[in-house]
Motif scaffolding. Structure first.
Motif, short mmCIF file in Angstrom:
data_model
loop_
_atom_site.label_atom_id
_atom_site.label_comp_id
_atom_site.label_asym_id
_atom_site.label_seq_id
_atom_site.Cartn_x
_atom_site.Cartn_y
_atom_site.Cartn_z
N TYR A 142 0.83 -1.20 0.00
CA TYR A 142 0.00 0.00 0.00
C TYR A 142 0.87 1.26 0.00
CZ TYR A 142 -4.52 -2.23 1.02
OH TYR A 142 -5.68 -2.95 0.96
N SER A 143 0.38 2.29 -0.65
CA SER A 143 1.03 3.60 -0.55
C SER A 143 0.63 4.22 0.79
CB SER A 143 0.57 4.48 -1.69
OG SER A 143 -0.79 4.82 -1.50
N LEU A 144 1.33 5.30 1.15
CA LEU A 144 1.02 5.96 2.42
C LEU A 144 -0.45 6.38 2.48
CD1 LEU A 144 1.88 7.03 5.13
CD2 LEU A 144 2.74 9.08 4.03
N GLY A 145 -0.93 6.90 1.37
CA GLY A 145 -2.32 7.33 1.33
C GLY A 145 -3.29 6.17 1.53
N MET A 146 -2.94 5.03 0.92
CA MET A 146 -3.82 3.86 1.08
C MET A 146 -3.78 3.35 2.51
SD MET A 146 -2.74 2.01 -2.45
CE MET A 146 -3.73 0.53 -2.45
N LYS A 147 -2.59 3.41 3.12
CA LYS A 147 -2.49 2.98 4.52
C LYS A 147 -3.36 3.88 5.40
CE LYS A 147 2.10 0.98 4.29
NZ LYS A 147 3.53 1.22 4.44
N GLN A 148 -3.30 5.18 5.10
CA GLN A 148 -4.09 6.14 5.86
C GLN A 148 -5.58 5.81 5.73
OE1 GLN A 148 -2.36 8.38 7.51
NE2 GLN A 148 -4.00 9.63 8.33
N ARG A 149 -5.99 5.49 4.53
CA ARG A 149 -7.39 5.11 4.31
C ARG A 149 -7.75 3.85 5.08
NH1 ARG A 149 -9.56 7.03 -0.97
NH2 ARG A 149 -8.17 8.67 -1.64
N LEU A 150 -6.83 2.90 5.07
CA LEU A 150 -7.12 1.66 5.78
C LEU A 150 -7.23 1.92 7.29
CD1 LEU A 150 -7.55 -1.31 5.04
CD2 LEU A 150 -5.21 -1.75 5.70
N GLY A 151 -6.36 2.81 7.78
CA GLY A 151 -6.46 3.20 9.19
C GLY A 151 -7.81 3.81 9.50
N LEU A 152 -8.28 4.64 8.59
CA LEU A 152 -9.61 5.24 8.76
C LEU A 152 -10.69 4.17 8.73
CD1 LEU A 152 -9.71 8.53 6.71
CD2 LEU A 152 -10.71 8.16 8.96
N ALA A 153 -10.53 3.23 7.82
CA ALA A 153 -11.52 2.16 7.73
C ALA A 153 -11.60 1.39 9.04
CB ALA A 153 -11.15 1.21 6.58
N ALA A 154 -10.43 1.20 9.69
CA ALA A 154 -10.42 0.50 10.97
C ALA A 154 -11.22 1.27 12.01
CB ALA A 154 -8.99 0.29 11.45
N ALA A 155 -11.17 2.60 11.91
CA ALA A 155 -11.93 3.43 12.85
C ALA A 155 -13.42 3.38 12.56
CB ALA A 155 -11.42 4.87 12.80
N LEU A 156 -13.78 2.90 11.37
CA LEU A 156 -15.19 2.91 10.96
C LEU A 156 -15.81 1.51 10.92
CD1 LEU A 156 -14.90 5.50 8.05
CD2 LEU A 156 -15.68 5.89 10.39
N LEU A 157 -15.16 0.56 11.59
CA LEU A 157 -15.64 -0.82 11.53
C LEU A 157 -17.02 -0.97 12.17
CD1 LEU A 157 -12.36 -2.76 12.25
CD2 LEU A 157 -13.79 -2.96 10.22
N GLN A 158 -17.29 -0.14 13.16
CA GLN A 158 -18.59 -0.17 13.81
C GLN A 158 -19.15 1.25 13.73
OE1 GLN A 158 -19.78 -2.85 16.36
NE2 GLN A 158 -17.89 -3.26 17.46
N PRO A 159 -20.44 1.39 13.87
CA PRO A 159 -20.97 2.75 13.97
C PRO A 159 -20.41 3.38 15.24
CG PRO A 159 -22.74 1.15 13.68
CD PRO A 159 -21.49 0.37 13.94
N ARG A 160 -19.82 4.56 15.12
CA ARG A 160 -19.17 5.16 16.28
C ARG A 160 -19.90 6.41 16.71
NH1 ARG A 160 -15.42 1.01 17.26
NH2 ARG A 160 -14.05 0.75 15.48
N GLU A 161 -19.79 6.71 18.00
CA GLU A 161 -20.34 7.97 18.49
C GLU A 161 -19.28 9.05 18.46
OE1 GLU A 161 -22.43 7.67 22.27
OE2 GLU A 161 -22.72 5.55 21.80
N LEU A 162 -18.03 8.62 18.55
CA LEU A 162 -16.93 9.59 18.56
C LEU A 162 -15.79 9.05 17.70
CD1 LEU A 162 -15.38 12.07 19.78
CD2 LEU A 162 -14.69 10.55 21.63
N LEU A 163 -15.27 9.92 16.88
CA LEU A 163 -14.09 9.56 16.09
C LEU A 163 -12.94 10.46 16.53
CD1 LEU A 163 -15.36 9.11 12.44
CD2 LEU A 163 -14.33 7.37 13.88
#
Lengths: 315, 336
Positions: free
Chosen positions: B155-176
């Protein structure tokens, strides 16, 4: 928002549904979960460890050692003569080499005796040392903890996986040597160290027991490695320290002037597994070995827990 | 984004500490060397806000975020996430919080999808039966669906960043809690992520966003806080903060000397002449109460009346950057 619908598991009451979008209402309800879901981390931990190329390479090396020993013994004795050197009589530890040509199952004992002092603890040191420190070094530890894996649960998962790996590594050596032994040498009834002959089936059972003992002999160093792993953010440093500790303990164990501390060194009773190949079995050192390993698990397991649950995760 | 402030429920709640998504009281962290990383922090992030967390490197932002997430034990003070104390309530709070802390961290030997499966497995409240679809949805949301089967090491840095974001969005969250979420992304990627943040905020998720890009904070955030040397030096709505410092006036003219004289007469301070460009600080509104607010058009007319030939005239918008520099007095240099 398709995700929200998918989360709507029938029996959980749905902790959150983002598309209704009123966070204040949700605040009162902590997410409810099936306690069994917590086990997913353990499975994830084991598969992630076993799927790593590095782990497979280590296991491959372990599988190769019995094959090499088997071929070497086969070549050495192919002229029809016996196995030279007479190592069996040295008394410091069983080598089982001379018996291999007569019975392939002895390759199991010979290989375990050969790998237990160095190769097996080294492999365990790599896995245990990397367990926490490797995750810290790559930064994945912080994401596991905010997932939230829970520090105790994560440590337990790491511990369980390391223990499972002790067994897997030992079984790889045992199975590889059993197959190699069966292919290269005859199989049959087994004459034990004490001179009594038992059936091949019983010998197989004893081989399994030996493998279990070898695996249990490794839990001490595995726990020490896990503790070291909680001390640093560098996986390499933790691995090197653990492996260095194995070597140091082995050296200390050979210095006669230090005999007072010998019974407390984790490798001291390692080769006692040979006592399982006596009739009757000599339990004395076997029990001492297991007790010592248990002590190491208790002491260093607690230390690892105390350290890991209180540690500031800055990596 | 600042227009969104007025009349939003966000505003009404901002003073009620109990309903804050993030709240700290006297939060302090002193590292073992004696270094004071965070000093008596009083932070209050209203629910439903997009909260920008600003500060120069080394100002204690990351330490604060780590304390909020229970990774670091505070030396003193307390922190509450979604109304519950941290780190004590970590197990019940953190499943409702998605986080991207100091950049993504991935298992390079796993595929993007397997990375997310791994992180989801670490959450004891995540239902294994919905794991695969939730992972797929998260990948889709950050635009990584096509690269899901690739090893993360590729992955490029940008793709890694996106994947990190995806990990934060695995469940519906109240706070990010997003620490530098657009780091390493190309301009298009930045726009996508900002759009995603807005979208999440509209769904009711509170977003706590640390960034060194003032522009980004201004575009996305409703509220902001500024840290410097471990201390919180300002917090409020972005509009309030930006209003704290006026923009500068810039005039391009072949007659800079005359221009300076005229501008000075009209109360413009801190005049700087650079070749043909004259810039200065506009007087603060209400500095002299009886004065009518300075109308820029009048100022221009005054210049022209005085025979100053004006080539270009305009106010540089009062930006958060001005506010930031005014507050920290040091711009973006690393704190000493």
């Amino acid at each position: 928002m398709s995700r929200a619908e998918e989360t709507e598991a029938p029996d959980t009451g749905v902790p959150e549904t983002a598309d209704t979008g009123v966070p204040a209402e949700k605040a009162a309800r902590p997410p409810r979960a099936n306690p069994l879901w917590a086990l997913a981390l353990f499975r994830s931990e084991l598969t992630i460890t076993l799927r790593r190329w590095r782990t497979l390479a280590l296991l491959g090396v372990l599988a190769l050692i019995p094959i090499l020993i088997g071929i070497a013994v086969r070549i050495e004795t192919s002229d029809g003569g016996g196995f030279g050197g007479g190592r069996g009589g040295e008394g410091s530890g069983p080598a089982f080499f001379p018996q291999i040509t007569n019975n392939g199952i002895f390759l199991v004992f010979a290989s375990l005796a050969a790998t237990l002092p160095v190769f097996l603890p080294m492999v365990i040191g790599v896995i245990a040392g990397d367990a926490i420190a490797g995750e810290a070094g790559s930064g994945t530890l912080r994401y596991l903890l905010v997932a939230p894996a829970g520090r105790t649960r994560l440590l337990l998962a790491k511990f369980t996986t390391t223990m499972a790996f002790c067994l897997i590594a030992t079984l790889v050596v045992a199975l590889s040597s059993l197959v190699t032994g069966a292919l290269l040498f005859p199989l049959g009834d087994v004459t034990l160290i004490s001179g009594i002959t038992v059936s091949f089936e019983e010998a197989l059972l004893r081989a399994l027991g030996v493998a279990a003992l070898v695996a249990l002999s490794l839990v001490g160093i595995a726990t020490v490695g896990l503790f070291i792993s909680t001390l640093t953010n560098s996986g390499i440093a933790a691995m090197a320290t653990t492996v260095g500790l194995v070597i140091t303990a082995q050296i200390l164990d050979t210095i006669p002037q230090l005999h007072a501390i010998h019974p407390y060194l984790f490798p001291h009773f390692w080769l006692s597994f040979a006592d399982l190949l006596r009739e009757p079995v000599y339990w004395d050192e076997l029990v001492k070995n297991l007790g010592l390993q248990g002590l190491y698990v208790a002491v260093f397991g607690s230390a690892a827990w105390a350290r890991f649950t209180a540690k500031d995760i800055t990596a | 984004m600042t227009t969104q402030n007025e009349g939003e429920p966000v505003e009404q709640r901002s003073t009620e500490g109990d309903d804050a998504a993030v709240e700290t009281r006297g939060l302090t962290k002193r590292y073992r060397g004696g270094q004071l990383a965070v000093d008596a922090l009083e932070l209050s992030v209203p629910r439903g806000s997009v909260f920008g967390f600003l500060g120069p490197n080394g100002s204690g932002k990351t330490t604060t975020i780590r304390m909020l997430m229970g990774l670091i034990e505070p030396t003193s003070g307390r922190a509450r996430l979604l109304g519950e104390p941290m780190p004590r309530a970590a197990r019940s709070v953190l499943p409702r919080v998605g986080a991207l802390i100091e950049g993504p961290a991935l298992y390079p030997f796993l595929t993007g999808r397997d990375n997310l499966l791994r992180y989801d497995a670490a959450d004891p409240t995540a239902d294994p039966r919905t794991r695969a679809p939730r992972v797929a949805a998260a990948l889709d949301r950050v635009g990584l669906a096509a690269a899901a089967g690739k090893k993360a090491r590729a992955y490029s840095l940008g793709m890694k960043q996106r994947l990190g974001l995806a990990a934060a969005l695995l469940q519906p969250r109240e706070l990010l809690v997003l620490d530098e979420p657009t780091n390493g992304l190309d301009p298009q990627g930045m726009r996508e992520i900002r759009a995603l943040v807005r979208e999440l905020a509209e769904e009711g998720t509170t977003v706590f966003l640390s960034s060194h890009l003032l522009d980004e904070i201004e575009q996305v955030c409703t509220h902001a806080a500024v840290m410097a040397q471990g201390r919180l030096i300002a917090q409020g709505t972005v509009a309030e903060l930006a209003a704290g410092s006026r923009g500068r006036l810039a005039v391009t003219t072949p007659d800079p000397v005359d221009a300076v004289r005229v501008l000075k007469e009209h109360g413009v301070t801190d005049l700087v002449v650079l070749d043909e460009r004259v810039s200065g600080e506009l007087p603060l509104p209400g500095a002299a109460v009886d004065d009518p607010p300075l109308e820029l058009a009048d100022l221009n007319a005054a210049l022209v009346r005085a025979g100053v030939r004006v080539r270009a005239f305009g106010a540089e918008r009062a930006s958060l950057e001005d506010a930031f520099v005014a507050l920290t007095g040091e711009g973006f240099d690393v704190a000493g």
